[in-house]
Structures are given as C-alpha cells and as structure tokens.
Write an enzyme that holds these catalytic residues in place. Structure first.
Site, short mmCIF file in Angstrom:
data_model
loop_
_atom_site.label_atom_id
_atom_site.label_comp_id
_atom_site.label_asym_id
_atom_site.label_seq_id
_atom_site.Cartn_x
_atom_site.Cartn_y
_atom_site.Cartn_z
N VAL A 177 27.23 -39.34 -3.41
CA VAL A 177 26.14 -38.61 -4.09
C VAL A 177 26.13 -37.15 -3.62
CG1 VAL A 177 23.66 -38.52 -4.49
CG2 VAL A 177 24.78 -40.74 -4.35
N CYS A 178 26.28 -36.97 -2.32
CA CYS A 178 26.29 -35.60 -1.76
C CYS A 178 27.42 -34.78 -2.38
CB CYS A 178 26.46 -35.64 -0.24
SG CYS A 178 25.14 -36.52 0.61
N THR A 179 28.57 -35.40 -2.57
CA THR A 179 29.71 -34.67 -3.14
C THR A 179 29.35 -34.14 -4.53
OG1 THR A 179 31.23 -36.07 -1.91
CG2 THR A 179 32.15 -34.90 -3.80
N LEU A 214 26.68 -31.20 -4.21
CA LEU A 214 27.19 -29.91 -3.77
C LEU A 214 28.03 -29.23 -4.86
CD1 LEU A 214 25.89 -30.83 -1.15
CD2 LEU A 214 27.72 -29.62 0.03
#
Ligand code: BEZ
Length: 211
Positions: free
Chosen positions: A44-46, A49
């Site tokens: 999810v973070c990928t 960002l």
C-alpha cells in the site's frame, strides 16, 4: 503527545533521502504536508508514494511541500525508491524522513500501540506558513489514503485563510462557498456588494472568490 489543529507543528532535525533537515527551516515560507507510512517495501505504501510523486506539481502549484516518514533508515528508503519507480512509473521526487529511533514518530504521535507498537499509522499533518497545524488525518495501515482529497482540502484551507469563507460538503474548487458565521450581515454587504444567496441567515453562499 497529541497534536491538535491550531498547535505549532513540533520542530525536529532528522535525516532524509535529500540530506539532513531542520523541519521548520525546510518548510520556510511555504505550507507543508508531513505524512507517515508504516514501512518501506510494503504494497500500500508503494502505491501511496507513487501517487504523491505524480501529484507533486499540484502540491507545488498550491505552494505546498510534501515530506514522507517511516521508521526505516535512509538506505532502505533509497533502495525502495527504485521499486517505486519501477512499479509506479514515477521517480520519488520529494524527501522521505528516516526515523529509526522513532523520535519524530513519537513527537507526532504517529505510533498507535494498540494498532502496532513499532510501525507508524498513516498520519497526515497539513502545516501552514506560520507552522500551525491546519489538518490532521489518521488512517490504518491497510487503507491507502486519497491524496486527491488532500488537494481539495488544501484549496479549502487556502480559501479560508485568504478570503474568510468556508466550504460546504463535497465542495470542489470553483463551486460556491459559504460566508463564515463570524462575518456579520453588514460586513458581508461591504465585502460582497453583488449580494449572496441566503438559504438561512446562517447559510449564505457566494461564488468561489478565486474563480
Ligand atoms: C502496506 O503498505 O501495504 C502495509 C504496511 C504495513 C502494514 C500493512 C500494510
């Protein structure tokens, strides 16, 4: 420490993918968004960002700097940024704070131990040019944020700062705005000589002054 709307954003010195910064100096005369993500090399973070990198011109157009944070170190951030570019098709174009000692995370209450006692949740702080916190958001690790919504919020916050108006539900840039209750009818007459649409004495609409 709980950080509330209207508080001065805590200052700190920390390493980032673009070198060491003192936060308040880095903000300078701009506005800023500080957001945490739980962990490098996570799905999810990928995607988040990548989305922020794609939206950077929109943040810049609004005079807003963006900076991310996780409890990982600069080496991991740099290595992960290659994956972000490869999978999201966009280069990381804003700094990522490294917070392995959780100094910044603790200052901003980004670790919620009953969710996870080591990783940050998805916090967002919008900070204005006086270093005051103007918005806070907290999402769990499993839900990616909607950064388009943050652009919408920035448009609303800037209107409030510059024109003493508020924005109604689901408002988007260009739609009618609301005269704030603190503005009396006399003051409103002086400010809006063409008048306003009044549904109730406390519900008064005028066109978006920036349109
Ligand atoms: C993610 O970014 O996908 C993630 C990170 C930490 C916990 C759960 C999901």
């Amino acid at each position: 420490m709980t950080i509330r709307i209207g508080d001065v954003a805590p200052d700190f010195t920390a390493g980032t993918t673009e070198g060491r910064i003192r936060f308040h100096d880095w903000i300078g005369d701009a506005w800023a968004i500080l957001f945490s993500h739980p962990k490098d090399f996570t799905p999810v973070c990928t995607t988040e960002l990548g989305a922020v990198a794609r939206l950077k011109p929109e943040f810049e157009r609004r005079g807003v700097k963006v900076i991310g944070l996780s409890v990982d170190g600069v080496t991991d951030h740099r290595s992960w940024s290659k994956d972000i570019e490869e999978t999201q098709g966009v280069k990381l174009n804003f700094p990522l704070l490294a917070d392995p000692d959780r100094v910044v995370s603790d200052k901003y209450d980004m670790i919620h131990p009953n969710a996870d006692d080591t990783l940050t949740v998805r916090s967002v702080f919008v900070i204005d040019d006086k270093k005051k916190v103007r918005l806070t958001l907290t999402y769990p690790a499993s839900t990616g944020r909607n950064f388009d919504e943050l652009l919408r919020v920035l448009d609303s916050l800037k209107l409030t700062s510059e024109h003493q108006v508020a924005t109604p539900v689901n408002w988007k840039h260009g739609e009618d705005v609301i005269i704030v209750p603190a503005v009396t009818q006399e003051q409103a007459s002086a400010r809006y000589p063409k008048g306003w649409r009044e549904e109730k004495p406390y519900l008064r609409y005028v066109p978006d002054p920036t349109k």
